[in-house]
Motif scaffolding. Structure first.
Motif, PDB file in Angstrom:
ATOM      1  N   TYR A   1       0.964  -1.229   0.011  1.00  0.00           N
ATOM      2  CA  TYR A   1       0.003  -0.088   0.048  1.00  0.00           C
ATOM      3  C   TYR A   1       0.834   1.224  -0.247  1.00  0.00           C
ATOM      4  CZ  TYR A   1      -3.600  -3.290   1.236  1.00  0.00           C
ATOM      5  OH  TYR A   1      -4.466  -4.177   1.220  1.00  0.00           O
ATOM      6  N   GLY A   2       0.685   1.974  -1.035  1.00  0.00           N
ATOM      7  CA  GLY A   2       1.262   3.385  -1.000  1.00  0.00           C
ATOM      8  C   GLY A   2       0.452   4.540  -0.653  1.00  0.00           C
ATOM      9  N   GLY A   3       1.218   5.651  -0.366  1.00  0.00           N
ATOM     10  CA  GLY A   3       0.395   6.962  -0.328  1.00  0.00           C
ATOM     11  C   GLY A   3       1.092   8.195  -0.361  1.00  0.00           C
ATOM     12  N   THR A   4       0.405   9.206   0.239  1.00  0.00           N
ATOM     13  CA  THR A   4       0.972  10.425   0.516  1.00  0.00           C
ATOM     14  C   THR A   4       0.675  10.920   1.658  1.00  0.00           C
ATOM     15  OG1 THR A   4      -0.929  11.829  -0.253  1.00  0.00           O
ATOM     16  CG2 THR A   4       0.596  11.183  -2.005  1.00  0.00           C
ATOM     17  N   ALA A   5       1.494  11.901   2.256  1.00  0.00           N
ATOM     18  CA  ALA A   5       1.614  12.480   3.619  1.00  0.00           C
ATOM     19  C   ALA A   5       1.979  13.721   3.842  1.00  0.00           C
ATOM     20  CB  ALA A   5       2.226  11.609   4.663  1.00  0.00           C
ATOM     21  N   LEU A   6       0.722  14.770   3.714  1.00  0.00           N
ATOM     22  CA  LEU A   6       0.986  16.056   3.566  1.00  0.00           C
ATOM     23  C   LEU A   6       0.923  16.682   5.072  1.00  0.00           C
ATOM     24  CD1 LEU A   6      -1.215  17.273   0.651  1.00  0.00           C
ATOM     25  CD2 LEU A   6       1.199  16.758   0.618  1.00  0.00           C
ATOM     26  N   VAL A   7       2.099  16.201   5.757  1.00  0.00           N
ATOM     27  CA  VAL A   7       2.264  16.804   7.038  1.00  0.00           C
ATOM     28  C   VAL A   7       3.628  16.986   6.988  1.00  0.00           C
ATOM     29  CG1 VAL A   7       0.427  15.366   8.170  1.00  0.00           C
ATOM     30  CG2 VAL A   7       2.562  14.342   7.846  1.00  0.00           C
ATOM     31  N   ALA A   8       3.906  18.145   8.172  1.00  0.00           N
ATOM     32  CA  ALA A   8       5.270  18.695   8.125  1.00  0.00           C
ATOM     33  C   ALA A   8       5.995  18.287   9.429  1.00  0.00           C
ATOM     34  CB  ALA A   8       5.719  20.003   8.053  1.00  0.00           C
ATOM     35  N   THR A   9       6.949  17.659   9.585  1.00  0.00           N
ATOM     36  CA  THR A   9       7.805  17.150  10.797  1.00  0.00           C
ATOM     37  C   THR A   9       9.392  17.465  10.670  1.00  0.00           C
ATOM     38  OG1 THR A   9       6.222  15.450  10.861  1.00  0.00           O
ATOM     39  CG2 THR A   9       7.741  15.341  12.403  1.00  0.00           C
ATOM     40  N   VAL A  10       9.782  17.894  11.825  1.00  0.00           N
ATOM     41  CA  VAL A  10      11.330  17.791  12.202  1.00  0.00           C
ATOM     42  C   VAL A  10      11.820  17.174  12.933  1.00  0.00           C
ATOM     43  CG1 VAL A  10      13.035  19.771  12.339  1.00  0.00           C
ATOM     44  CG2 VAL A  10      10.955  20.563  11.074  1.00  0.00           C
ATOM     45  N   LEU A  11      12.873  16.226  12.583  1.00  0.00           N
ATOM     46  CA  LEU A  11      13.770  15.457  13.692  1.00  0.00           C
ATOM     47  C   LEU A  11      14.738  16.677  14.149  1.00  0.00           C
ATOM     48  CD1 LEU A  11      13.981  12.788  14.813  1.00  0.00           C
ATOM     49  CD2 LEU A  11      15.619  12.391  13.106  1.00  0.00           C
ATOM     50  N   ASN A  12      14.756  17.006  15.593  1.00  0.00           N
ATOM     51  CA  ASN A  12      15.363  17.976  16.006  1.00  0.00           C
ATOM     52  C   ASN A  12      16.893  17.526  16.301  1.00  0.00           C
ATOM     53  OD1 ASN A  12      13.592  20.073  16.048  1.00  0.00           O
ATOM     54  ND2 ASN A  12      12.969  19.160  17.890  1.00  0.00           N
ATOM     55  N   GLY A  13      17.098  15.925  16.522  1.00  0.00           N
ATOM     56  CA  GLY A  13      18.152  15.381  16.823  1.00  0.00           C
ATOM     57  C   GLY A  13      17.880  13.950  17.397  1.00  0.00           C
ATOM     58  N   PRO A  14      18.587  13.190  17.830  1.00  0.00           N
ATOM     59  CA  PRO A  14      18.236  12.024  18.281  1.00  0.00           C
ATOM     60  C   PRO A  14      17.347  11.813  19.338  1.00  0.00           C
ATOM     61  CG  PRO A  14      20.762  12.140  18.212  1.00  0.00           C
ATOM     62  CD  PRO A  14      20.177  13.343  17.799  1.00  0.00           C
ATOM     63  N   GLY A  15      16.442  10.903  19.143  1.00  0.00           N
ATOM     64  CA  GLY A  15      15.006  11.115  20.347  1.00  0.00           C
ATOM     65  C   GLY A  15      14.513  12.276  20.523  1.00  0.00           C
ATOM     66  N   ASP A  16      14.281  13.212  19.633  1.00  0.00           N
ATOM     67  CA  ASP A  16      13.655  14.426  19.575  1.00  0.00           C
ATOM     68  C   ASP A  16      13.104  14.906  18.403  1.00  0.00           C
ATOM     69  OD1 ASP A  16      12.774  16.952  20.204  1.00  0.00           O
ATOM     70  OD2 ASP A  16      14.815  17.611  21.320  1.00  0.00           O
ATOM     71  N   VAL A  17      11.660  14.831  18.206  1.00  0.00           N
ATOM     72  CA  VAL A  17      11.050  15.118  17.172  1.00  0.00           C
ATOM     73  C   VAL A  17      10.121  16.470  17.479  1.00  0.00           C
ATOM     74  CG1 VAL A  17       9.282  13.402  17.526  1.00  0.00           C
ATOM     75  CG2 VAL A  17       9.809  14.127  15.189  1.00  0.00           C
ATOM     76  N   ASP A  18       9.652  16.963  16.339  1.00  0.00           N
ATOM     77  CA  ASP A  18       8.838  18.171  16.319  1.00  0.00           C
ATOM     78  C   ASP A  18       7.646  18.169  15.371  1.00  0.00           C
ATOM     79  OD1 ASP A  18       7.495  20.730  16.880  1.00  0.00           O
ATOM     80  OD2 ASP A  18       9.445  21.912  16.807  1.00  0.00           O
ATOM     81  N   PHE A  19       6.473  17.993  15.598  1.00  0.00           N
ATOM     82  CA  PHE A  19       5.270  18.138  14.567  1.00  0.00           C
ATOM     83  C   PHE A  19       5.003  19.461  14.341  1.00  0.00           C
ATOM     84  CE2 PHE A  19       3.643  14.033  16.906  1.00  0.00           C
ATOM     85  CZ  PHE A  19       4.837  13.205  16.570  1.00  0.00           C
ATOM     86  N   MET A  20       4.894  19.467  13.084  1.00  0.00           N
ATOM     87  CA  MET A  20       4.697  21.215  12.652  1.00  0.00           C
ATOM     88  C   MET A  20       3.402  21.004  12.073  1.00  0.00           C
ATOM     89  SD  MET A  20       7.601  22.089  13.202  1.00  0.00           S
ATOM     90  CE  MET A  20       7.339  24.032  12.637  1.00  0.00           C
ATOM     91  N   GLY A  21       2.507  22.222  12.603  1.00  0.00           N
ATOM     92  CA  GLY A  21       1.048  22.425  12.098  1.00  0.00           C
ATOM     93  C   GLY A  21       0.282  22.132  13.172  1.00  0.00           C
ATOM     94  N   LYS A  22      -1.035  22.647  13.312  1.00  0.00           N
ATOM     95  CA  LYS A  22      -1.839  22.213  14.222  1.00  0.00           C
ATOM     96  C   LYS A  22      -2.351  20.732  14.157  1.00  0.00           C
ATOM     97  CE  LYS A  22      -4.146  26.870  14.532  1.00  0.00           C
ATOM     98  NZ  LYS A  22      -5.077  27.587  14.150  1.00  0.00           N
ATOM     99  N   ALA A  23      -2.705  20.179  15.199  1.00  0.00           N
ATOM    100  CA  ALA A  23      -3.165  18.662  15.456  1.00  0.00           C
ATOM    101  C   ALA A  23      -4.350  18.310  14.492  1.00  0.00           C
ATOM    102  CB  ALA A  23      -3.507  18.381  16.701  1.00  0.00           C
ATOM    103  N   GLY A  24      -4.264  17.590  13.659  1.00  0.00           N
ATOM    104  CA  GLY A  24      -5.315  17.273  12.500  1.00  0.00           C
ATOM    105  C   GLY A  24      -5.419  17.976  11.514  1.00  0.00           C
ATOM    106  N   ALA A  25      -4.450  18.926  11.271  1.00  0.00           N
ATOM    107  CA  ALA A  25      -4.542  20.030  10.038  1.00  0.00           C
ATOM    108  C   ALA A  25      -3.972  19.324   8.637  1.00  0.00           C
ATOM    109  CB  ALA A  25      -3.658  21.043  10.218  1.00  0.00           C
ATOM    110  N   GLY A  26      -3.214  17.940   8.786  1.00  0.00           N
ATOM    111  CA  GLY A  26      -2.766  17.341   7.603  1.00  0.00           C
ATOM    112  C   GLY A  26      -3.551  16.710   7.058  1.00  0.00           C
TER     113      GLY A  26
END
Length: 329
Positions: A124-149
């Motif tokens: 199964y393939g797909g697209t994901a129009l959500v923005a995310t940044v990996l700040n570093g090892p074990g540290d992630v930042d979800f960009m955009g409001k919850a449920g906005a993608g």
């Protein structure tokens, strides 16, 4: 259903954490980046933020391929294209006939690689129009409001299955707003074309998506790249899931409204000194054109433009190091 993420990076964490926290399903993670594995184990999980705020620790289970003994229903693959082949070889002993695989990676090359381990009726393939940044090892930042993608998903066979419906239900509960389609190439190509504009141009000029779309000539650049890509896809006989104008509008909306402060993943790779995926995005479109007697001149140029930006960034970094001038990555 039980999920295992192959790749504990920005998107792997985003899908895994939200499926775990909101859908209440069991999720494991497989990764090969040792600093990431070490950080998660020492912290007791991954630190998660949203738009640089509300940083909190989410407990997760993370393994190397050789350590993992789980038996998920669904493998979810979020890797860089250049790393995928080796990862799949290491994970191959874990794959079983009852399992399916889903991926919304950038570019196209991953489907050929997945097909070496899974039959088409289990991909199964797909697209994901959500923005995310990996700040570093074990540290992630979800960009955009919850449920906005949003996301689209499609079986490689283009037949809607009960498994796909169950996947979509979990994705909906996790806030990804999925839409099931029955056009595999058209669905996946829409994301490739999206990334061939926003990811690439923001990386070449090292700016945020909102800064790019505020440039007076931005929409002319968007339109030129989209039209050229659609010309190549149409010559290849692919039916797209949305019109050219809808694709243009999606790029503008994401850049201006949804993720104006976001640096795309390709930019994140560039500034971290990693190879970018431009050959699998703009390069794929250019190759599709060449295969069908059509030259995508702008995409051909942009591929080289990004590779030049990679070289320039490396040169500046080395010069700054020699002069002991701090660089921003």
């Amino acid at each position: 259903m039980k999920y295992t993420m192959i790749g504990a990076g920005a998107m792997g964490y985003r899908y895994g954490v939200l499926l775990q926290e909101l859908a209440g399903v069991e999720v494991d993670y497989i990764d090969t980046w040792q600093p990431n594995i070490d950080a998660v184990r020492s912290q007791g999980g991954v630190y998660v933020s949203r738009d640089h705020a509300n940083r909190h620790l989410v407990p997760i289970n993370i393994y190397t391929p050789e350590e993992y003994e789980g038996d998920p229903d669904v493998w979810m693959v979020f890797m860089k294209q250049m790393q995928l082949e080796d990862m799949l070889k290491r994970c191959a002993p874990l794959f079983k006939d009852h399992q399916v695989v889903f991926s919304a990676m950038n570019g196209w090359g991953h489907f050929e690689k997945l097909s070496q381990y899974f039959s088409q009726d289990r991909i199964y393939g797909g697209t994901a129009l959500v923005a995310t940044v990996l700040n570093g090892p074990g540290d992630v930042d979800f960009m955009g409001k919850a449920g906005a993608g949003s996301m689209e998903m499609c079986a490689m066979t283009e037949e809607i299955t009960e498994v796909e419906k169950a996947l979509a239900a979990d994705f909906q509960t996790a806030g990804f707003n999925p839409t099931i389609t029955q056009n595999f190439h058209g669905t996946c190509l829409a994301k490739i074309i999206f990334n061939s504009v926003a990811n690439t141009l923001c990386t070449m000029y090292q700016i945020r998506m909102g800064q790019f779309i505020s440039f007076p000539g931005a929409m002319k650049m968007v339109t030129q790249l989209v039209n050229e890509a659609y010309d190549a896809c149409e010559r290849a006989g692919y039916q797209m899931t949305r019109s050219r104008q809808e694709e243009i509008d999606a790029i503008e909306y994401s850049s201006r409204v949804s993720n104006p402060l976001h640096y795309p993943s390709m930019y994140q790779d560039l500034t971290a000194g990693r190879p970018t995926e431009v050959d699998y995005i703009n390069g794929y479109i250019a190759q599709l054109g060449r295969d069908n007697d059509y030259v995508c001149r702008t995409h051909e140029f942009v591929v080289q433009g990004v590779h030049l930006a990679e070289l320039a960034f490396q040169i500046h970094r080395e010069e700054a190091k020699e002069q002991k001038i701090p660089t921003v990555a």
